[in-house]
Scaffold this motif. Structure first.
Motif, PDB file in Angstrom:
ATOM      1  N   TYR A  51      50.474  45.077  37.351  1.00 27.00           N
ATOM      2  CA  TYR A  51      50.492  44.615  35.967  1.00 27.00           C
ATOM      3  C   TYR A  51      50.719  45.854  35.108  1.00 27.00           C
ATOM      4  O   TYR A  51      49.914  46.787  35.152  1.00 27.00           O
ATOM      5  N   GLU A  69      52.275  47.445  31.137  1.00 22.67           N
ATOM      6  CA  GLU A  69      52.696  47.170  29.764  1.00 22.67           C
ATOM      7  C   GLU A  69      53.877  48.052  29.377  1.00 22.67           C
ATOM      8  O   GLU A  69      54.621  47.739  28.449  1.00 22.67           O
ATOM      9  N   PHE A 116      33.280  50.973  38.743  1.00 21.02           N
ATOM     10  CA  PHE A 116      31.961  50.512  38.312  1.00 21.02           C
ATOM     11  C   PHE A 116      31.926  48.995  38.210  1.00 21.02           C
ATOM     12  O   PHE A 116      31.021  48.414  37.617  1.00 21.02           O
ATOM     13  N   ASP A 132      37.488  39.272  40.359  1.00 21.74           N
ATOM     14  CA  ASP A 132      36.503  38.192  40.344  1.00 21.74           C
ATOM     15  C   ASP A 132      37.139  36.903  40.860  1.00 21.74           C
ATOM     16  O   ASP A 132      36.587  36.180  41.683  1.00 21.74           O
ATOM     17  N   TRP A 133      38.341  36.657  40.374  1.00 22.30           N
ATOM     18  CA  TRP A 133      39.082  35.468  40.767  1.00 22.30           C
ATOM     19  C   TRP A 133      39.329  35.479  42.276  1.00 22.30           C
ATOM     20  O   TRP A 133      39.142  34.475  42.969  1.00 22.30           O
ATOM     21  N   SER A 154      45.832  47.484  32.980  1.00 22.96           N
ATOM     22  CA  SER A 154      44.699  46.947  32.228  1.00 22.96           C
ATOM     23  C   SER A 154      43.489  46.844  33.154  1.00 22.96           C
ATOM     24  O   SER A 154      43.537  46.162  34.175  1.00 22.96           O
ATOM     25  N   ALA A 160      40.686  45.427  32.410  1.00 23.69           N
ATOM     26  CA  ALA A 160      40.067  44.108  32.274  1.00 23.69           C
ATOM     27  C   ALA A 160      40.776  43.081  33.158  1.00 23.69           C
ATOM     28  O   ALA A 160      40.137  42.237  33.785  1.00 23.69           O
ATOM     29  N   ILE A 161      42.092  43.158  33.193  1.00 26.47           N
ATOM     30  CA  ILE A 161      42.838  42.221  34.038  1.00 26.47           C
ATOM     31  C   ILE A 161      42.497  42.470  35.497  1.00 26.47           C
ATOM     32  O   ILE A 161      42.371  41.539  36.296  1.00 26.47           O
ATOM     33  N   ALA A 211      39.608  43.483  36.538  1.00 28.13           N
ATOM     34  CA  ALA A 211      38.299  42.856  36.724  1.00 28.13           C
ATOM     35  C   ALA A 211      38.450  41.350  36.918  1.00 28.13           C
ATOM     36  O   ALA A 211      37.793  40.741  37.766  1.00 28.13           O
ATOM     37  N   SER A 212      39.354  40.759  36.139  1.00 31.10           N
ATOM     38  CA  SER A 212      39.611  39.314  36.255  1.00 31.10           C
ATOM     39  C   SER A 212      40.133  38.967  37.638  1.00 31.10           C
ATOM     40  O   SER A 212      39.642  38.055  38.306  1.00 31.10           O
ATOM     41  N   MET A 223      50.445  35.395  35.361  1.00 28.99           N
ATOM     42  CA  MET A 223      49.469  35.889  36.312  1.00 28.99           C
ATOM     43  C   MET A 223      49.397  35.003  37.551  1.00 28.99           C
ATOM     44  O   MET A 223      49.211  35.486  38.665  1.00 28.99           O
TER      45      MET A 223
END
Lengths: 700, 700
Positions: free
Chosen positions: B213, B215, B146, B171-172, B162, B164-165, B167-168, B280
């Motif tokens: 990535y 954890e 999404f 975008d990046w 993750s 969110a990562i 998504a980062s 990163m």
């Protein structure tokens, strides 16, 4: 540096070699001067032209009907000497020499540079360069370079030994919108060098942080003095390249082999309070942080994020870089709990969750800013579905204004989706990175500066000692008469004993009978060691016999050693045999001294014994001006410190006595510059007192 | 992982919870599927709508008149169980569960997740997630997330714990124009985890490099097996966060205290050939390099630059990162000398000088590419006056095509002035950074991958040993009957002796007479030690007396120890006193074993003695499947190795015998999973053979 105080704001300028030809440096430079809005007078000098870029031109500087404060040289190298003489006669104060073709092209250029400098000295002129790209001051404003573009006004001073790196930084910064106060290209550093411009920038009200890229330091002692003063006023961040260890290989002592030039720079920077970085990104990141944010008051950092991952990454990085994750007050935790969703992270890092809009970020940030246990705040934002990067930035900016004493750094982790928010942050003085790691790294770097400053304030020069210099001089006299550079063990022991270091009794004997006599006087047990500066590893050639309990044993050992050593090394004629009283085993330490060509003597301290080169547990400080605090620091940095404090239930050792040994070795090195290296290895540390066993001293 | 092979290319899809309401995840997801150009059939499931975004919608998956391979869940958590049952009955193969509200919200969610998983198991369905953002395959193409935006086609697979990562990064990367083959968000990893998608990506012809990535690792043994295979096919680069050492504090053995979970990950990654990065930026930099460039054939890097400064910085970085600066052939040097200006740097780094245009760069690059002593080339360009960034890029691209086996990385050090040239490079598959350091760092990272692969090929599983398991079992039986977890020294010695490790003779005595008797049999000198698993530091309570030479001395020492220990620890009842034959002092080593919860037993080796925790010279490897090459590596990584090879003229120690000790400890750990920790400290290494002195074993 009163002499350079007008460098960045001269009343009048001559450009020697100004040109109307586009593409020529003499053209680009005059154009830059005009376009920068410089308000002083610009006098082009060109013997062919009447005008240069609309300004009246003169055939020679001497014909300008005005005083000239600064002359910029863009003429070919072969013309500089004549031009310099004319400048001297004209009363010019400062030369900015863009012209290349000096030291950097070899011997002939170096000669020319020397002559050039001599003229400057004769007429009391200061010189930037030669072979530099000039300087910039955005506040004057003046652009005395031939580079393209002019950076925005800002509070970062940048001093670079590489003109090309300066060009890179400038281009990079213009794209990123980073402002500078001043920029200097040092070139060959024939006269003025980093120290002059660091000193000036330290007093410049428009500069908040000083950046340097250097490949060497021109004058060690001056650097130490000037930069120590500068760092008390504002942070100095240096990228020093050329860290290859090859130079260290030649050293002959343990201490020397462990040191090397890169470590000397580390030690000198530590003394001065310089922040040393290891990459260009670190240099720039820290510059931005220092320019825009206050130095954190403590090590306690709070992290607020909308995702767990970056929170963990930030925590890892904080721990690695010596920061503390702030422990929030009960009140903060309760307030966060009462408002944030149940799944949110309410301890540190605060995770406001992926569905957080700006209001939830604002709430959490507010509580964290308010908490007295927080010194700095890192906001880490990922671009998930509902994120409001712009509104969140706004909240952060407002809170940062409300709590101006707290350090605030952001990481907007993304690209286009977050660009507008990131720009709002940087435009409002909040540094914003694309990754979480540099956000934490700059907080750590700024905290290091605070700690260095605190330590510098605490420091007081240690008291002096009253050594017996006569004995030392007498020993050195004998050594020199003997055409040696290395002292015998007994001589070296005498020297450090004269400086008040406790040594296990040691004496030189030249016959079995003499040895026995000395041993009787010392008391038993004793150890016998072959005495020859040519034998480095005495044990390996049968040159040491320990545990001797009687005069008979001593006599036998004497003969034994002489015979064995002769078998191994038939061409070495020993000086005799040293007798040393055996002392109880203590904690084995090394204390030593080596000299750096730039920064002078350095003392080293660490775990001693035969494994010193294996374990390399040795810390260094500059010997000159060594303070008690520095001695305490260097001891506590080592693993040896764990032993000295009392390892696994052992009683602590006499750290005060060890500190004294370090201090006295430093003073000995200061008093006798002819000593190139000292190794005391081992020195035994006891519950009470110390004893130096094996002392090596080399003279130059 | 045949079961997941259709994950990225399903024939048909149902979206359970599809929606027409903009802003809802069920809407964004269907829109992404349609817009991605996915060619399979999409069936929205929504019990209220007739159509979703133009596609016919169904009230339930069971009513779809077609086979459904994959179902994407975006319904609320409370509806998932019913939907899962329907999917099971429908014969769905794969579930992608975006829905949150499971393990991540606590106990109730964890229960729900368990039930959900049970249904999947029952119907043989595999699950990605829950609580994930979905997956992307640009080659299928399909966007089952999404998230906003769809990355360009590329050869990087990215697997992230993750969302969110992810998504980062997305975008990046879109902003920077970096392409991906596949992207997976793992969410809670209830079923499928990183290992499944690493395995799949390793076989995907569209993927050249795999990024993760994570954890944590869900299944240690599976990870080891699968990822070891994957890295033989292509590089796997992992950013593993959560490196805090706090977990290690609880360990009771030396070996355990040195290890900790972060080190276990390091050890496991080393075994698998994973490249571990610590930020990163490193992750992304390496991804780009691996995707676009060949792995360097060797460590020899050449640097070509138009400025000295970046050349020095690159040389520093290369040395620091274990690369070699290439030594050019005579021919190359002669050619460079004949054409470049006199002041140019013709060795490595090649400095073509600030006034170099593209032709000079091209000439120098040509010679360097041609030189057989060069494995990789870094071009570092600063924006000085005459620089031609575009034409220089063109030259580099052409040469890179001519020599496709050489690794090429660029650093265009600047911003706007170099942007066009930098873009030309990246568009043509030459990674281009803004700073020199990352350019060298990626070459070093790629070289590490090559070396790991070479090592992996060389490895063969070590031969097995035939130990005396009966003795070990008997000892463990006695210990358990005694309700102890810690073995006595004599017991532990017996255990490792049964596995063929040479031990100094050790026995337990329970009276002075028995002690004397044993000593007589052993021969003198002997040492007596108090025997009690409750006394960790025996020396501190007077529990050790060494150097005993006769039965009389032994008897006295027995009484003496018992009395002293009783004074210190009146409540401890010792098991008796251990007698150990004193053996000659050798090099003091430690060999140990500790268990990691994920990756199983790890063996450690290093400098032993009382300072082991001080010096921390211990290297680790996974015990299971330990190869002779790994043992050799772990020995050679330590400082102890310097001693073993023969330090300062000493004779070398028996490294083969030490290797055997490590190997046998590893096998013992494998054979007896009930052993939680082993410490042999010290084990003495001699010129011939070894002797274990102090052995500690703890059971679970």
């Amino acid at each position: 540096m009163g002499e350079t105080s007008h460098f960045t704001n001269p009343k009048s300028l001559a450009v020697i070699g100004a040109s109307n030809t586009p593409g020529k440096i003499g053209n680009a430079l005059v154009k830059n001067l005009i376009e920068s809005g410089y308000k002083g007078k610009i006098y082009p000098v060109n013997h062919k032209e009447k005008e240069v870029l609309g300004l009246p031109s003169f055939p020679s500087i001497t014909e300008i009907p005005d005083d000239i404060e600064t002359a910029i040289f863009v003429v070919p190298a072969k013309k500089v000497l004549d031009a310099a003489l004319e400048c001297g006669k004209k009363g010019v104060k400062n030369l900015v020499v863009i012209t290349a073709g000096f030291k950097e092209i070899g011997r002939a250029g170096a000669e020319l540079e020397k002559e050039f400098l001599a003229i400057c000295r004769q007429y009391n002129m200061r010189m930037l360069g030669p072979n530099c790209v000039g300087f910039i001051d955005t506040h004057t404003p003046i652009n005395a370079t031939f580079l393209k573009g002019f950076p925005p006004k800002g509070e970062i001073a940048f001093i670079s030994q590489s003109g090309a790196i300066l060009a890179s930084i400038l281009d990079w910064s213009q794209t990123a919108g980073i402002g500078y106060s001043r920029i200097f290209s040092l070139g060959n550093k024939a006269d003025l060098s980093e120290v002059d411009f660091i000193a000036e920038a330290a007093d410049d009200p428009n500069t908040k942080v000083i950046l340097c890229y250097i490949e060497d330091v021109a004058h060690g002692p001056e650097f130490l003095k000037t930069v120590s003063e500068a760092t008390k006023k504002k942070p100095v961040v240096i990228l020093k390249s050329g860290t290859s260890q090859s130079g260290a290989l030649a050293a002959s002592s343990h201490t020397g082999a462990l040191a090397g030039s890169n470590l000397a720079y580390d030690t000198a920077f530590k003394r001065c309070g310089v922040l040393r970085v290891s990459s260009m990104s670190e240099l720039l990141d820290l510059a931005i942080a220092f320019a825009d944010q206050p130095v954190p008051k403590g090590d306690r950092v709070a992290v607020v994020t909308n995702s767990g991952g970056p929170g963990i990454i930030a925590t890892d990085k904080a721990e690695l870089n010596g920061l503390q994750m702030a422990r929030f007050s009960k009140e903060t935790i309760e307030e966060l709990r009462s408002y944030l969703p149940a799944e949110a992270g309410i301890y540190n890092p605060v995770d406001v969750l992926g569905d957080a809009k700006a209001d939830r970020f604002r709430f959490a940030l507010e509580k964290v800013f308010k908490d007295e246990n927080v010194d700095s705040i890192a906001l880490l934002l990922c671009p998930v579905a509902v994120t409001e990067p712009l509104e969140t930035a706004q909240a952060l900016i407002e809170l940062s204004r409300e709590y101006p004493e707290k350090t605030v750094i952001a990481a907007y982790m993304g690209g286009q989706a977050l660009a507008e928010g990131a720009k709002l942050l940087t435009d409002n003085g909040i540094p914003c990175f694309a990754m979480p790691e540099p956000a934490i790294a700059v907080i750590a770097g700024m905290s290091s500066y605070r700690k260095m400053k605190e330590r510098a304030v605490a420091r007081q020069k240690a008291e002096d000692v009253k050594p017996d210099q006569k004995t030392v001089k007498a020993v050195f006299y004998d050594v020199s008469r003997d055409n040696r550079l290395a002292l015998l063990g007994s001589e070296a022991s005498e020297v450090i004993e004269a400086y008040g270091v406790a040594v296990a009794p040691t004496a030189l004997s030249q016959s079995p009978d003499e040895a026995a006599e000395i041993a009787e006087e010392m008391g038993y047990p004793v150890v016998l060691k072959i005495a020859s500066p040519k034998i480095l590893h005495k044990t390996d050639v049968g040159g040491v016999i320990a545990g001797l309990q009687s005069s008979e044993e001593v006599k036998n050992a004497y003969v034994n050693i002489m015979e064995t050593v002769h078998r191994y090394l038939p061409n070495v004629v020993p000086y005799g045999i040293e007798i040393q009283k055996m002392v109880p085993k203590g904690i084995e330490l090394i204390v030593g001294m080596t000299r750096d060509v730039q920064f002078g003597p350095m003392v080293g301290f660490g775990l001693g014994g035969i494994f010193v080169n294996l374990i390399k547990d040795v810390s260094f400080r500059l010997a000159n001006g060594l303070t008690s605090e520095e001695i305490a620091e260097m001891i506590s940095e080592t693993k040896a410190y764990m032993l000295l404090k009392g390892y696994r239930g052992d009683k602590p050792a006499d750290i005060a006595a060890i500190s004294e040994v370090i201090r006295r070795v430093a003073i000995l090195a200061r008093d006798f510059p002819e000593i190139t290296e000292i190794d005391i290895n081992p020195v035994f540390a006891y519950e009470k007192g110390v004893a130096a066993l094996d002392v090596k001293i080399t003279l130059s």
